[in-house]
Enzyme design. Sequence first.
Site, short mmCIF file in Angstrom:
data_model
loop_
_atom_site.label_atom_id
_atom_site.label_comp_id
_atom_site.label_asym_id
_atom_site.label_seq_id
_atom_site.Cartn_x
_atom_site.Cartn_y
_atom_site.Cartn_z
N LYS A 62 39.52 29.39 19.92
CA LYS A 62 39.44 30.63 19.11
C LYS A 62 38.57 31.67 19.79
CE LYS A 62 37.98 28.32 15.52
NZ LYS A 62 38.19 26.94 16.03
N GLY B 176 30.80 25.67 18.14
CA GLY B 176 30.62 26.74 19.11
C GLY B 176 31.93 27.22 19.71
N HIS B 177 31.86 28.38 20.34
CA HIS B 177 32.97 28.92 21.11
C HIS B 177 32.52 29.06 22.56
CE1 HIS B 177 34.99 29.65 17.43
NE2 HIS B 177 34.38 30.76 17.10
N ASP C 105 38.02 23.54 18.02
CA ASP C 105 37.95 23.51 19.50
C ASP C 105 39.28 23.90 20.14
OD1 ASP C 105 35.27 22.33 19.34
OD2 ASP C 105 36.31 20.49 18.76
N GLN D 125 35.27 26.35 12.90
CA GLN D 125 36.01 25.14 12.59
C GLN D 125 37.53 25.42 12.53
OE1 GLN D 125 33.16 25.76 10.33
NE2 GLN D 125 31.95 24.75 11.89
#
Length: 427
Positions: free
Chosen positions: A16, A40-41, A13, A223
Site C-alpha cells: 500500500k 509499516g509501509h 503487507d 493493515q
Amino acid sequence: MPAVVIVGAQWGDEGKGKATDILGSRVDYVVKFNGGNNAGHTVVIGDQKYALHLLPSGILSPGCVPVIGNGVVVDLKVLFEEIDGLNERGIDTSKLVISSNAHVIADYNRTMDKVAERFLGSRKIGTTGRGIGPTYADKMNRLGIRVQDLFDEKILRQKVEGALELKNQILTKIYNRRAVEVDEIVEELLSYVDRLRPMMADTPLLLHEALAADKTVLLEAGQATLLDVDHGTYPFVTSSSATTGGACTGSGIAPTEITRVIGIVKAYATRVGEGPFPTELFDDDGEQLRKNGAEFGTTTGRPRRCGWYDAPIARYAARINGVTDFVLTKLDVLTGWDRIPVCVAYDVDGERVDEMPMTQTGFHHAKPVYEFFEGWHEDISGARTFEDLPQAAQTYVLELEKISGARISTIGVGPDREQTIVRHDLL
C-alpha cells in the site's frame, strides 16, 4: 474532487505504501485513517529506502499534506522518533496534521498488550505488543486519552486516573506486575505538548474544506481487509476498521465523497501473526517466495508466512470494500517458476466452496482448490508497459483479473516507484 481510498485486499503487507507514493505527487492530502505503529509501509525512491510505521506515506511527497486521522491510535514517542529520523534525511515533515480526536497510546497500554498476550499462551493472537489493541479497547470503553486531552492537564489527569483504577487491579492481582503511577504517565504525555501543539487540527473540517476547494484526498489504510475487526479472520485480526467503511469513520469524510476504491493485492499471499491461511506453504516454494519478496515485517522484522494467490479472498475484499481497481504488486517475485498455482476455490470438509466460508470453523478447515498457470523465467523488472511482459506473465495477470472481482489497473514489477506498469489511470 472526490476522495480516493487505498485498502489492503489480503492480510496486509501488500504494498500500500508504494501505491500511495505513486499517487502522492498527484494528490493534495494523504490521510491515514486507522491503526497505529503496528504496521509499516516500505517506500523505495531511487536508491533510498524509507520504512514508515506511523506516518502516512504522503509524508514523502513534496506539496502533499499528510494527515493522521481520528481513527488512528498514536504512540507519541514513536511519532517524534520517526519525524526526527526523516528530518535527518532531509525530508520536510512540517506539513503533518494530527486529528485532535485521535487516541494516544499510553505506556500502560503497551504493558497490558504484552502481559495479556503471554497470559494467553497457545491462544495468543500474535499482536505486535505495541499497545494498539488495548488503546482501541479503552476507546470503546470510553476510558481513552485523545490528543486534545494533553492540552488540559486537569482532564488528562482525570482520564489517566480513571483508566489506571481498573488496570492496576488487573496488573497487580492477575499478572503480578507493579502498579503504574498516575504521575509518571501524565508527566510523559505532557512532555510532548509543545511539539504536538502546531500539528493538532480539526481534521474532518480540514478535509471537508479541501474537497470543497476541489482538492484530491487519498485515504490510506493500515493493515488490510482480512485483518479488519469486523470483516477479517476474527479473532486473528487487528483492533480497527481497515476497510472502506473505516475510511469514513476514521477520517470524518462522508461516504458520498468517495468515488474510487483501490485494492492492493500481491501476486501471491502473505500474512503475519496467528490465524488461518489456506494457501500457506511450508516447503521450498514458500521459502523461495519469502526470499525473493524479502518478506519480513517493516515494523516488526518478523518473517511473513507465504502462500499462493487466493482469488476467493480477493473477491471477498472487492465486495466488502467496493473495489473499483486493483493494484497487483510484486509480480516480479514469481519469476522463475515453471508453473504457478492459484487458489480458485476451497474444499471444506469435502464440499467445494467458491467464496469465503461464512464461519470461522469453515475457514479453518478450508483447503485450497488450485488451477495452474504457466510461469516465466525472464526478468520483468524493467517492464514499463503490459506488452513488455512475457506472454505467460500477461496471461497470469489477465486470469487473475477475471477471477478477482475488479480490473487490475496497475502492476508492480519491482520495489522502486518507477518499476510500475499502468494499464488504467487510478485517479
